[in-house]
Design an enzyme around this catalytic site. Sequence first.
Site, short mmCIF file in Angstrom:
data_model
loop_
_atom_site.label_atom_id
_atom_site.label_comp_id
_atom_site.label_asym_id
_atom_site.label_seq_id
_atom_site.Cartn_x
_atom_site.Cartn_y
_atom_site.Cartn_z
N GLU A 6 -8.56 9.32 4.31
CA GLU A 6 -8.70 7.89 4.55
C GLU A 6 -9.10 7.69 6.00
OE1 GLU A 6 -6.07 5.12 2.12
OE2 GLU A 6 -4.65 6.53 2.97
N GLU A 7 -9.86 6.61 6.23
CA GLU A 7 -10.30 6.31 7.58
C GLU A 7 -9.14 6.01 8.53
OE1 GLU A 7 -9.60 3.11 8.76
OE2 GLU A 7 -8.74 2.73 6.78
N SER A 8 -7.98 5.70 7.94
CA SER A 8 -6.81 5.29 8.72
C SER A 8 -6.04 6.51 9.24
CB SER A 8 -5.92 4.42 7.87
OG SER A 8 -5.60 5.08 6.66
N ASP B 178 2.56 11.66 8.41
CA ASP B 178 1.47 11.88 7.46
C ASP B 178 0.09 11.59 8.05
OD1 ASP B 178 1.90 9.16 7.46
OD2 ASP B 178 2.03 8.95 5.28
N ARG C 212 -8.82 -6.47 7.86
CA ARG C 212 -9.47 -5.26 8.36
C ARG C 212 -10.96 -5.35 8.04
NH1 ARG C 212 -4.97 -2.62 9.64
NH2 ARG C 212 -3.35 -2.08 8.14
N SER D 133 6.37 4.02 8.40
CA SER D 133 5.22 4.76 8.91
C SER D 133 4.88 4.44 10.35
CB SER D 133 4.02 4.53 7.99
OG SER D 133 2.96 5.37 8.34
N HIS D 134 3.68 3.88 10.57
CA HIS D 134 3.19 3.66 11.92
C HIS D 134 3.68 2.34 12.51
CE1 HIS D 134 0.67 2.01 8.84
NE2 HIS D 134 0.31 1.07 9.68
N THR E 98 0.84 -1.20 0.00
CA THR E 98 0.00 0.00 0.00
C THR E 98 0.87 1.25 0.00
OG1 THR E 98 -1.53 -1.25 1.41
CG2 THR E 98 -2.00 1.08 1.12
N ASP F 57 1.93 10.26 13.20
CA ASP F 57 2.58 8.95 13.19
C ASP F 57 4.08 9.01 12.89
OD1 ASP F 57 2.46 9.58 10.49
OD2 ASP F 57 2.07 7.51 9.87
N ASP G 261 6.03 8.78 10.24
CA ASP G 261 6.54 9.65 9.18
C ASP G 261 5.75 10.94 9.01
OD1 ASP G 261 4.41 8.08 8.30
OD2 ASP G 261 5.05 8.14 6.21
N LYS H 228 10.10 3.97 0.29
CA LYS H 228 9.09 4.26 -0.71
C LYS H 228 9.59 5.31 -1.69
CE LYS H 228 6.45 6.89 2.73
NZ LYS H 228 5.13 7.35 3.16
N ARG I 181 7.93 -2.63 2.79
CA ARG I 181 7.96 -2.58 4.25
C ARG I 181 8.25 -3.97 4.78
NH1 ARG I 181 3.19 1.03 6.82
NH2 ARG I 181 3.82 2.50 5.22
N LYS J 184 -0.71 12.44 2.31
CA LYS J 184 -1.51 12.88 3.45
C LYS J 184 -0.58 13.64 4.39
CE LYS J 184 -1.37 8.25 5.62
NZ LYS J 184 -0.97 7.29 4.57
N THR K 60 -7.67 1.84 -1.31
CA THR K 60 -6.86 2.27 -0.17
C THR K 60 -5.44 2.62 -0.60
OG1 THR K 60 -8.15 0.93 1.35
CG2 THR K 60 -5.90 1.44 2.01
C1 VG1 Z 1 -2.81 1.28 5.75
C2 VG1 Z 1 -4.08 2.10 5.73
C3 VG1 Z 1 -4.13 2.96 4.48
C4 VG1 Z 1 -2.87 3.84 4.41
C5 VG1 Z 1 -1.63 2.96 4.50
C6 VG1 Z 1 -0.36 3.78 4.57
O1 VG1 Z 1 -2.79 0.42 4.63
O2 VG1 Z 1 -5.21 1.28 5.81
O3 VG1 Z 1 -5.29 3.74 4.49
O4 VG1 Z 1 -2.84 4.56 3.21
O5 VG1 Z 1 -1.68 2.15 5.67
O6 VG1 Z 1 -0.36 4.61 5.69
P1 VG1 Z 1 -3.21 -1.14 4.73
O7 VG1 Z 1 -2.99 -1.70 3.36
O8 VG1 Z 1 -2.34 -1.74 5.78
O9 VG1 Z 1 -4.64 -1.14 5.16
V1 VG1 Z 1 1.08 5.13 6.40
O10 VG1 Z 1 0.83 6.38 7.29
O11 VG1 Z 1 2.10 4.67 5.50
O12 VG1 Z 1 1.94 5.03 5.71
CO CO Z 2 2.48 7.31 7.86
#
Ligand code: VG1
Ligand code: CO
Length: 552
Positions: free
Chosen positions: A372-374, A290, A505, A117-118, A18, A286, A288, A130, A22, A385, A353
């Site tokens: 996004e809901e996330s 975003d 999910r 990221s998170h 996504t 989070d 990074d 990325k 990672r 984001k 997504t």
């Molecule tokens: C999750 C979230 C998605 C978001 C992605 C990256 O992906 O659901 O909405 O864009 O993380 O967020 P997934 O495929 O695990 O549901 V983050 O802050 O990189 O970077």
């Molecule tokens: Co992030």
Amino acid sequence: MTTTTVNTKPFLGQVPGTSGLRKAVSVFQQPHYVENFVQSIFNAAGASHGQTAGQTLILGGDGRFYNNHVIQVILKMAAANGFGRVMVGQNGILSTPATSCVIRKHKAMGGIILSASHNPGGPDGDFGIKFNTANGGPAPEKITADIYARSLAISHYTIFDSGLDSGDVDVAQLGLKRLGDMDVEVIDPVADYAELMESLFDFNKISTMIKSGKLTICFDAMHAVNGPYAQDILVKRLGAHSGSLINCVPLTDFGGGHPDPNLAHAHQLVEIMNGPDAPEFGAASDGDGDRNMILGRNFFVTPSDSLAVLAANAKLVPGYSAGIAGIARSMPTSMACDRVADDLGVACFETPTGWKFFGNLMDSDQVTLCGEESFGTGSNHVREKDGLWAVLMWLNILAVREQSVEDIMRDHWRRFGRNYYSRHDYEEIDLDAANALVEHLRGQTATLKGQTFGAYRVEAADDFSYTDPVDGSVSAKQGVRVLFEGGSRIVFRLSGTGTKGATLRVYVERFETDPSHHDQDTQKTLADLIKIAEELAQIHHRTGRAAPTVIT
Ligand code: VG1
Ligand code: CO
């Protein structure tokens, strides 16, 4: 210094998910693993952009463990691959939205962001790489697929070989350096980004409210990259008291926590916001930088609601005073913003997504706000984001409306109705069981329409497929959605960012128009739909899990 060509063999599984590649740190630590993937990025980027020779690349990361090492590897590989200039954040730091901003401002061919990221960091945590393209956004699927294909066929990479550490560039000191024929410009990671924020928001108004004590805040950077950004923008420029910041010193392992801004992981902030001396406004971001979570005094704003409120109030913010062109949300994000778009008379797009799907819509000026809901919200000011941007949007709106977060939200529900919303994650489940569960759901989509489950009757069901309205590319199998009459919904999909097993999910949403029913407990009011989700997906039976690992 000489350029060395190193023979290598492909690694299986260098698939950007996504949001980039990672994996566990230990996977990246295998000899040649990073180099293979970076060379594959350069090869794919060069092919799509014409060439890498003489181009500018932006480079930075969220500062997690292994960041420093990989920064040096990429600098040496960029020099060997003929880049003209790399602009790298001081100490290898750049948040994801700041990278997007810098790529756009300096007209770079793209950028590389080192982050998972998170996901947790540290030697036992995760790492990620990325690639973002010239528009500042995550590489679209066409390019990520090409990167993956090249990683499977790679036979060699090129690097400046100067003995591993001896040729390191000093990225601690700002300024211009040379690496072979390449310029390395070490930049302040905050400056360009902060300037962009000043151009969008009414800093005077916000700072007057903050300094007068009418608008009190608490910001939690979760020991991740946004610490220095918050220090510069919220404290230095807007005059917030330094005690308004918590966990704002970035750590390579984020203090051992999950740098994920939600009610489960940002518990220190949640305690403050639910405590007796809670400030008016609370927010977290989070790893990074975003993502964002928005809280009022003893009050949680769902990310889907936040997008809807920001859209409905955007005109109060200088950068959006002319109105917005449209809104886009990822498919599982609640449909709250759809009704705002309707009301404003602008288009609302539903995408798969991941932020990469918003790029074309923003580049073609069809949408201004995305979410996004996330815990992801953003606009066309960059192509990622943006956690702090969302914080500033809220602060600007609060400063203009002079109401509490809760009052603004309740006003919104009265006007548009409330979408009760929750996501249930089942982490680290068996991969085969997860795939079989999704197949089982797919098998039902054709026959669900018209079926009744308690009070809910299925209006439509499908496996979401998206055709990009700009380039016509099709992304199929993006999640099974079951829509009920009256605007309630269940969505199922597998995560594309997890690094262990599979993560299921389940997104559950119930629409309620009656204001006298806007005060219910979310999990309770969704209980019937949660049962239906179990019935449809047989989660317990197929995964052995009786309950989700994380509820947001
Ligand atoms: C999750 C979230 C998605 C978001 C992605 C990256 O992906 O659901 O909405 O864009 O993380 O967020 P997934 O495929 O695990 O549901 V983050 O802050 O990189 O970077
Ligand atoms: Co992030």
